[in-house]
Design a protein around this motif. Structure first.
Motif, PDB file in Angstrom:
ATOM      1  N   GLU A  51       1.851   5.935  -8.491  1.00  0.00           N
ATOM      2  CA  GLU A  51       2.932   4.982  -8.269  1.00  0.00           C
ATOM      3  C   GLU A  51       3.389   4.327  -9.569  1.00  0.00           C
ATOM      4  O   GLU A  51       4.580   4.099  -9.787  1.00  0.00           O
ATOM      5  CB  GLU A  51       2.471   3.904  -7.290  1.00  0.00           C
ATOM      6  CG  GLU A  51       3.529   2.850  -6.986  1.00  0.00           C
ATOM      7  CD  GLU A  51       3.014   1.758  -6.072  1.00  0.00           C
ATOM      8  OE1 GLU A  51       3.849   0.985  -5.550  1.00  0.00           O
ATOM      9  OE2 GLU A  51       1.791   1.669  -5.875  1.00  0.00           O
ATOM     10  N   HIS A  52       2.445   4.010 -10.434  1.00  0.00           N
ATOM     11  CA  HIS A  52       2.739   3.381 -11.714  1.00  0.00           C
ATOM     12  C   HIS A  52       2.207   4.253 -12.841  1.00  0.00           C
ATOM     13  O   HIS A  52       1.274   5.046 -12.653  1.00  0.00           O
ATOM     14  CB  HIS A  52       2.092   1.999 -11.800  1.00  0.00           C
ATOM     15  CG  HIS A  52       2.398   1.095 -10.660  1.00  0.00           C
ATOM     16  ND1 HIS A  52       3.669   0.624 -10.394  1.00  0.00           N
ATOM     17  CD2 HIS A  52       1.606   0.583  -9.675  1.00  0.00           C
ATOM     18  CE1 HIS A  52       3.645  -0.147  -9.316  1.00  0.00           C
ATOM     19  NE2 HIS A  52       2.404  -0.177  -8.860  1.00  0.00           N
ATOM     20  N   GLN A  53       2.775   4.118 -14.010  1.00  0.00           N
ATOM     21  CA  GLN A  53       2.274   4.866 -15.157  1.00  0.00           C
ATOM     22  C   GLN A  53       0.838   4.446 -15.479  1.00  0.00           C
ATOM     23  O   GLN A  53       0.499   3.263 -15.452  1.00  0.00           O
ATOM     24  CB  GLN A  53       3.140   4.625 -16.384  1.00  0.00           C
ATOM     25  CG  GLN A  53       4.502   5.273 -16.360  1.00  0.00           C
ATOM     26  CD  GLN A  53       5.133   5.276 -17.732  1.00  0.00           C
ATOM     27  OE1 GLN A  53       4.675   5.975 -18.647  1.00  0.00           O
ATOM     28  NE2 GLN A  53       6.193   4.494 -17.905  1.00  0.00           N
ATOM     29  N   THR A 130       1.757   6.512 -22.080  1.00  0.00           N
ATOM     30  CA  THR A 130       2.715   5.652 -21.387  1.00  0.00           C
ATOM     31  C   THR A 130       4.013   5.609 -22.171  1.00  0.00           C
ATOM     32  O   THR A 130       3.986   5.424 -23.395  1.00  0.00           O
ATOM     33  CB  THR A 130       2.146   4.223 -21.249  1.00  0.00           C
ATOM     34  OG1 THR A 130       0.806   4.290 -20.754  1.00  0.00           O
ATOM     35  CG2 THR A 130       2.997   3.372 -20.336  1.00  0.00           C
ATOM     36  N   TRP A 247       4.943  -5.874 -11.804  1.00  0.00           N
ATOM     37  CA  TRP A 247       5.770  -4.725 -11.441  1.00  0.00           C
ATOM     38  C   TRP A 247       7.191  -5.153 -11.056  1.00  0.00           C
ATOM     39  O   TRP A 247       7.382  -6.078 -10.271  1.00  0.00           O
ATOM     40  CB  TRP A 247       5.149  -3.958 -10.279  1.00  0.00           C
ATOM     41  CG  TRP A 247       3.733  -3.538 -10.513  1.00  0.00           C
ATOM     42  CD1 TRP A 247       2.638  -3.881  -9.782  1.00  0.00           C
ATOM     43  CD2 TRP A 247       3.256  -2.682 -11.568  1.00  0.00           C
ATOM     44  NE1 TRP A 247       1.507  -3.299 -10.299  1.00  0.00           N
ATOM     45  CE2 TRP A 247       1.849  -2.557 -11.397  1.00  0.00           C
ATOM     46  CE3 TRP A 247       3.862  -2.012 -12.629  1.00  0.00           C
ATOM     47  CZ2 TRP A 247       1.054  -1.788 -12.245  1.00  0.00           C
ATOM     48  CZ3 TRP A 247       3.071  -1.252 -13.475  1.00  0.00           C
ATOM     49  CH2 TRP A 247       1.690  -1.143 -13.285  1.00  0.00           C
ATOM     50  N   GLY A 259       9.090  -0.482  -9.598  1.00  0.00           N
ATOM     51  CA  GLY A 259       7.715  -0.046  -9.798  1.00  0.00           C
ATOM     52  C   GLY A 259       7.332   0.101 -11.246  1.00  0.00           C
ATOM     53  O   GLY A 259       6.183   0.445 -11.551  1.00  0.00           O
ATOM     54  N   GLY A 260       8.278  -0.168 -12.149  1.00  0.00           N
ATOM     55  CA  GLY A 260       7.984  -0.121 -13.571  1.00  0.00           C
ATOM     56  C   GLY A 260       7.582  -1.490 -14.105  1.00  0.00           C
ATOM     57  O   GLY A 260       7.332  -2.434 -13.346  1.00  0.00           O
ATOM     58  N   SER A 261       7.539  -1.610 -15.411  1.00  0.00           N
ATOM     59  CA  SER A 261       7.157  -2.870 -16.043  1.00  0.00           C
ATOM     60  C   SER A 261       7.786  -2.933 -17.430  1.00  0.00           C
ATOM     61  O   SER A 261       8.218  -1.908 -17.982  1.00  0.00           O
ATOM     62  CB  SER A 261       5.633  -2.975 -16.144  1.00  0.00           C
ATOM     63  OG  SER A 261       5.225  -4.272 -16.530  1.00  0.00           O
ATOM     64  N   ARG A 366       6.795  -8.464 -15.505  1.00  0.00           N
ATOM     65  CA  ARG A 366       7.919  -8.139 -14.627  1.00  0.00           C
ATOM     66  C   ARG A 366       9.256  -8.475 -15.275  1.00  0.00           C
ATOM     67  O   ARG A 366      10.246  -7.768 -15.075  1.00  0.00           O
ATOM     68  CB  ARG A 366       7.754  -8.902 -13.316  1.00  0.00           C
ATOM     69  CG  ARG A 366       8.827  -8.633 -12.278  1.00  0.00           C
ATOM     70  CD  ARG A 366       8.467  -9.311 -10.975  1.00  0.00           C
ATOM     71  NE  ARG A 366       9.507  -9.175  -9.961  1.00  0.00           N
ATOM     72  CZ  ARG A 366       9.391  -9.639  -8.726  1.00  0.00           C
ATOM     73  NH1 ARG A 366       8.270 -10.266  -8.357  1.00  0.00           N
ATOM     74  NH2 ARG A 366      10.376  -9.473  -7.847  1.00  0.00           N
ATOM     75  N   PRO A 401       8.581   3.593 -13.559  1.00  0.00           N
ATOM     76  CA  PRO A 401       7.410   3.787 -12.698  1.00  0.00           C
ATOM     77  C   PRO A 401       6.723   5.110 -12.980  1.00  0.00           C
ATOM     78  O   PRO A 401       7.178   5.914 -13.817  1.00  0.00           O
ATOM     79  CB  PRO A 401       8.013   3.756 -11.289  1.00  0.00           C
ATOM     80  CG  PRO A 401       9.429   4.178 -11.470  1.00  0.00           C
ATOM     81  CD  PRO A 401       9.836   3.605 -12.800  1.00  0.00           C
TER      82      PRO A 401
END
Length: 416
Positions: A51-53, A130, A247, A259-261, A366, A401
């Motif tokens: 779901e996330h890196q 990442t 997130w 879903g990223g950052s 976020r 994400p």
């Protein structure tokens, strides 16, 4: 819509086929958001898809190789093609495979190898790779201007900084973390090799001795000033806080960042020699913590909540009003927190016998406008630590994400 170049799928070999076969599970993972996976030991691989890196809430590894690239190609299709190649290579390297199908020695002897070879025989060592996209990538060259998130606003000028342009910014960043420095360097070296003619290295940084813990299972590490760093920051076990503070959520900005950052980097040089001649009492007053245990002054244990109202016998605050721990504490910023992945660095000396050393600060959040910016503005204005440090480099990147499976690639939703 940009489609993946299917030729890139073959580079994953059996691992890629297996990942495609688990597409249903990957989709379920995206919907349900399971806890991030981690390597079972420092030699084992960390899952690449999810779901996330990986490399954000992954328990922080001991070594870092960070690089910022400028995109040199003017062709959108070439950039997309490179990102597809990078994704395949990253998926392979994080699982302990060579960067390319034929590896360092398996191809035609007359052609350059598919891998540089310095990681032959070495385990994956918990490698995570990442990626993030800088504000300058959205300048109009590739038709991405309308997709620039508002949270990717240029950082303001902060007090007490002296930034060097040639080691700041960049179009694309890649963070490689591992428990073996050779593995981290190998990952960056091969991505730079694959990107030749399409990107060029703007700047890079090696880091050692993580200064942050991203899991409560890890002990808090120390910076080069000898103090425990980042005690009160986000950890991967803080599920509710991660949703709130780490997130990007639907509605925050463009859907490609859901879903990223957002990553902020700061290279902070320490005046090591001056610090080393400062009394222990003053050092502790500057940080607001006990140097040995890491407890806030007036407390007994590292994770004791600081008592900012406490006063000494002379009526002055036990934790000074300009102490670092007070100014950086969430209670001073409306509860804003960061997830930190900082590393120590030593880049030799400056020619005058002084170490060029300090902290390579990495923080995920976020929305930097509501988290890093107000925190750093306050620190820059009044932190007594500023006498001993100088911010010389800065970076801001939107980290998308995670990838669903081997049919996905870095930047797919951005370039769609």
């Amino acid at each position: 819509m940009t489609k993946i170049n299917r030729r890139r799928l073959f580079g994953l070999g059996a691992a890629g086929v297996a990942a495609v076969g688990t597409g249903a599970y990957a989709t379920h993972a995206l919907l349900e958001g399971p806890p991030p996976a981690a390597a079972a030991s420092t030699s084992d691989p960390v899952p690449f898809y999810g779901e996330h890196q990986a490399g954000i809430v992954t328990p922080a590894q001991d070594r870092l190789h960070f690089v910022s690239f400028d995109v040199t190609t003017k062709k959108r299709a070439e950039l997309v093609d490179m990102l597809q190649e990078w994704t395949v290579a990253a998926a392979r390297m994080t699982q302990g495979k060579d960067a390319g199908t034929f590896g360092a020695v398996g191809g035609a002897i007359e052609a350059p190898p598919d891998d540089t070879g310095e990681a032959l025989g070495l385990p994956p060592s918990g490698l995570t790779i990442t990626i993030g996209f800088g504000p300058s990538l959205f300048d109009g060259r590739f038709g991405l201007g309308a997709k620039r998130p508002a949270a990717l606003a240029d950082l303001p000028k902060f007090p007490a900084e002296d930034l060097l342009a040639d080691i700041s910014g960049g179009d694309i960043c890649v963070q490689a973390c591992a428990h073996d420095p050779q593995i981290a360097v190998h990952a960056i070296r091969n991505l730079a090799r694959i990107g030749f003619g399409k990107v060029s290295v703007r700047w890079s940084q090696l880091g050692f001795g993580r200064t942050s813990s991203t899991s409560r299972a890890q002990s808090t590490a120390r910076n080069l000033m000898g103090f425990k760093d980042g005690t009160n920051n986000l950890k991967l076990e803080d599920a509710a806080l991660l949703r709130q503070q780490l997130w990007a959520a639907p509605g925050d900005g463009p859907a490609w960042m859901d879903g990223g950052s957002y990553m902020v980097t700061r290279k902070i040089r320490m005046n090591i020699e001056t610090w080393d001649r400062t009394s222990l009492s003053e050092q502790q007053q500057i940080f607001g913590r006990d140097k040995g245990e890491g407890a806030p002054l007036g407390g007994k244990h590292e994770f004791d909540e600081p008592d900012f109202a406490a006063k000494g016998a002379d009526g002055t605050p036990t934790i000074a009003v300009d102490a670092h721990v007070r100014l950086a504490h969430p209670s001073s910023h409306g509860g804003a927190r960061l997830l930190r992945r900082g590393y120590n660095y030593v880049d030799g000396s400056d020619g005058l016998g002084r170490l060029d050393a300090g902290l390579f600060f990495i923080a995920y959040q976020r929305d930097p406008r509501k988290q890093f910016v107000p925190i750093q503005m306050e620190l820059g204005r009044t932190d007594s630590l500023n006498e001993y440090i100088k911010h010389v480099s800065s970076g801001l990147f939107a980290c998308p994400p995670g990838l669903r499976d081997a049919g996905d690639y870095w930047g797919r939703t951005l370039f769609a």
